[in-house]
Structure formats: structure tokens, C-alpha cells
Design an enzyme around this catalytic site. Structure first.
Site: not given
Ligand code: GLA
Length: 399
Positions: A147, A217
Site C-alpha cells: 500500500d 477506499d
Molecule cells: C489504505 C488502503 C486500505 C487499507 C488501509 C490500512 O487506506 O487503501 O485498503 O489497507 O490503508 O491502513
């Protein structure tokens, strides 16, 4: 002469061994499993993950194809004096956890960032890529979600505001972990999470991505889920076996949407050949949640062996028709109602989805065969809902 040939074959096979070990295909169909983030966020620990693995088996999900048990952010602890990453106290023994998950016929996934810190401000892999990949492999990890998060500060600081340089820093970072994973010789699904920046669907597969997030997200509302899902139009051509667009995880069963809206997510994600990563508490599923997550016809569409992603066919008012071509010439068709009221009957012509002649129709959500139909078909679609059909015909038309 014979001996020379045998020696040659032997030395070639020795040369090939490491290459073969690296090229074990993973994610030949979109990965299916569970991820801790949507429901548990930071409140995850060893017992939550074990309970998810147990429930994946006892609910029947494993036998329907859900195999990855993925720990998202918040497992990370400190690095030791040698730089080796350790889990935090909520995960006392990651290897033992992996052994437990494997003993159930499941696979274990983990999360990290190419940056110094993850999104939840835990330790990232920046500067420790090979060390971390080796640690993951030693624990028995089968899937890595990587990520971007903390790397954005590095990109900003090192690029002097030049987006081309910033993008190169990002791509190099993803490639670096790709190489590190290859060096482990362990088949590990590599999942990019950089929110669809810089058309990741174009360069991601070349940097080793088995899947790549295409958006920010998801959350447990129809508005957010549908904006993400329906924004996937046009991305179908980038999906191939082993390389999938990822519109984020499922929210089915988390309680914020109606059953019809959750059926919309399952249908749209299946038409999109998207990963099916449940994001709910698997230990507390009601019958509707189970019936949605474990609908065999929907899963068969998602996992179809042709490996082609579906796309939008039409959008008129609140109604969208999406179609995915399936192996053997079948078509999966979703008729979605994005509006606030149940529709009057809406019709679509089979020709619009590439079929002619008599068409055999199966309704995925009612689990009923609707017999042979000709020319067109009409359905009533509830608000925020979907009618998902599997169509078979001997005659196809060019679209
Ligand atoms: C980001 C990702 C999410 C999750 C969070 C965890 O927002 O897009 O899917 O993994 O981080 O902190």
C-alpha cells in the site's frame, strides 16, 4: 553421445530450476478470500484471524473457493537491531499463525507499504524490501498487499514537485518489492494498492502486479460502493489471467447496505472479474450474507476460465446493463438499477449482448432457469438492486 545429451539436459534443468520456482502462476483467476480491514480496521489480532480461518471452513466458504485469509494493516511491530521486522504483541507468532491457517487448507496474506510508514502509521518496508520479503517467505506468507501510503512523502520530497519523477519513484518501489518476492522463490500473490494512480492498469502487470487497486477506499454505503463499481467501465481490456483490476474489497454483511445493494456489489464485482475478498466478520454471518457470498452462479461468473472482464453495454437513466463474456460462449448480464425506486419492467435485446436465436436464461439470484427466450427479455429491478443472468445461445453476433 547419449551421455552428452543427458548431461546437457541435466545442466539445462538445473539452470531452469530457479526460474521455474519463480514462475509458478498465481491468481490465474481473481483471488478469493477475506481481509481484516473493512470490518476490524486496527482491532485485529491473532485470535481474530484464527476465528476468520475457522469460519471460512465451517461456513462452507473455503469449499466455494475463498482461500486467502489476509491480515491488513496493524500487525506490524518494531525492527530489531539487524533490521528484521517483527509483528506487534497482538500477533505473538506469525509462523505459527501461518501454519494454523495452512492446516485448514487456506493461505495467509499480509500487508505492507513501500514507504517508511503504512497508512495506519505502522512500520513500512522502505529500505528493507528484501529482508521483509525473506521474512514473509520464512513465515509462509502467500499474498502481499503493498500500500503506497508512506511513500507519498518520499515521492514529494525527492521529486521537487515533478509528477514524472514522483511516478518513477513509485514504479521503482513496486518493482523493487517484485524483485524481492521473486528472490524468495515462494509463490506470493502481489497486490498493488496505490488507488489507481498513473494508470496502474497499464504499467502494474509489468511490475509484477497480480492485481492492482483502481480507486480509493470502498466503504459500507451504496453511494461509495456503486461509484467505485460503476467507474470501472473501460478497464476490461487490462485484465488478463494472473492480472486483475481491483475495485477494493467486499462490504457484504457489514450492515450498512440493503441486501439488494449487497447483491449489486457481488454481481458487479463478478462481472468485473474482481477479487472477491469478504470484508465482514465471518463468525457472525446471517443467512442473507451467506447466500450472497456463496452464490455459486455468481462465483462461477467471477472465476470464469476465459478470464475476460465485463464492461458496460448501456446506461439509460438509472438503468445500466453490463455484460461479461464467459468460456464456451455464454454471457453474464447484469441489469442494475442505480435509482431510488423500483423500476417498471425494463427490456434489453439479446443482440445488445452479442447473442442471437433462442437464448437459455438462468437467473443467478433466484437460482431459477427461466427457459428459452427469443429476441429480448424484460426484468423488474428493485432500487439499488440487480438482476443477474447467465445466458447461453448457440448463435453469437458481432458487437
Ligand atoms: C489504505 C488502503 C486500505 C487499507 C488501509 C490500512 O487506506 O487503501 O485498503 O489497507 O490503508 O491502513
Amino acid at each position: 553421445m547419449r551421455c552428452t545429451r543427458q548431461l546437457l539436459l541435466l545442466s539445462l534443468s538445473v539452470l531452469w530450476l530457479p526460474l521455474c520456482a519463480q514462475s509458478v502462476p498465481v491468481a490465474n483467476t481473481p483471488p478469493m478470500g477475506w481481509n481484516s480491514w473493512n470490518h476490524f480496521k486496527r482491532n485485529t489480532d491473532d485470535s481474530v484471524v484464527r476465528a476468520a480461518a475457522d469460519a471460512m471452513v465451517s461456513s462452507g466458504m473455503r469449499d466455494e473457493g475463498y482461500v486467502y485469509v489476509n491480515i491488513d494493516d496493524a500487525w506490524e511491530g518494531e525492527r530489531d537491531a539487524q533490521g528484521v521486522i517483527h509483528p506487534n504483541s497482538k500477533f505473538p507468532d506469525m509462523k505459527a499463525l501461518a501454519d494454523y491457517v495452512h492446516s485448514k487448507g487456506l493461505k495467509l496474506g499480509l500487508y505492507s507499504s513501500p514507504g517508511p510508514k503504512t497508512c495506519a502509521k505502522f512500520e513500512g518496508s522502505y529500505g528493507h524490501e528484501q529482508q521483509d520479503a525473506d521474512t514473509y517467505a520464512a513465515w509462509g506468507i502467500d499474498y502481499l498487499k503493498y500500500d503506497l501510503c508512506g511513500l507519498r512523502d518520499v515521492m514529494r520530497d525527492q521529486s521537487n514537485g515533478d509528477p514524472t519523477i514522483a511516478s518513477k519513484i513509485m514504479r521503482d518501489a513496486y518493482e523493487k518489492m517484485h524483485q524481492a518476492l521473486l528472490q524468495t522463490h515462494r509463490p506470493i500473490v502481489y497486490s498493488f494498492c496505490e488507488y489507481g494512480w498513473d494508470s496502474v492498469w497499464v504499467w502494474g502487470p509489468g511490475a509484477g502486479a497480480n492485481l492492482w487497486r483502481t480507486t480509493g477506499d470502498v466503504n459500507d454505503t451504496y453511494d461509495r460502493m456503486s461509484v467505485i463499481g460503476f467507474s470501472q467501465a473501460g478497464l476490461a481490456k487490462y485484465a488478463t489471467k494472473g492480472h486483475w483490476n481491483d475495485p477494493d474489497m467486499l462490504e457484504i454483511g457489514n450492515g450498512g447496505m440493503t441486501p439488494d445493494a449487497y447483491r449489486t456489489q457481488m454481481s458487479l464485482w463478478s462481472l468485473l472479474a474482481a477479487p472477491l475478498l469478504a470484508g465482514n466478520d465471518l463468525t457472525k454471518m446471517d443467512d442473507i450474507t451467506r447466500s450472497i457470498l456463496m452464490n455459486r452462479d455468481a462465483i462461477a461468473i467471477d472465476q470464469d476460465s476465459l478470464g475476460r472482464q465485463g464492461d458496460r453495454v448501456s446506461a439509460v437513466g438509472p438503468i445500466e446493463v453490463w455484460m461479461r463474456p464467459l468460456a464456451g460462449g455464454d454471457r453474464a448480464v447484469g441489469i442494475f438499477n442505480r435509482g431510488p425506486a423500483t423500476t417498471y419492467p425494463v427490456g434489453f435485446r439479446f443482440r445488445e449482448v452479442g447473442l442471437a436465436g433462442p437464448v437459455r436464461v438462468r437467473d443467478v439470484w433466484s437460482q431459477k432457469d427461466l427457459g428459452i427466450q427469443r429476441g429480448s427479455f424484460s426484468v423488474i429491478v428493485p432500487t439499488h438492486g440487480v438482476v443477474l443472468l447467465r445466458l447461453s445461445s448457440r448463435r453469437q453476433v458481432r458487437r
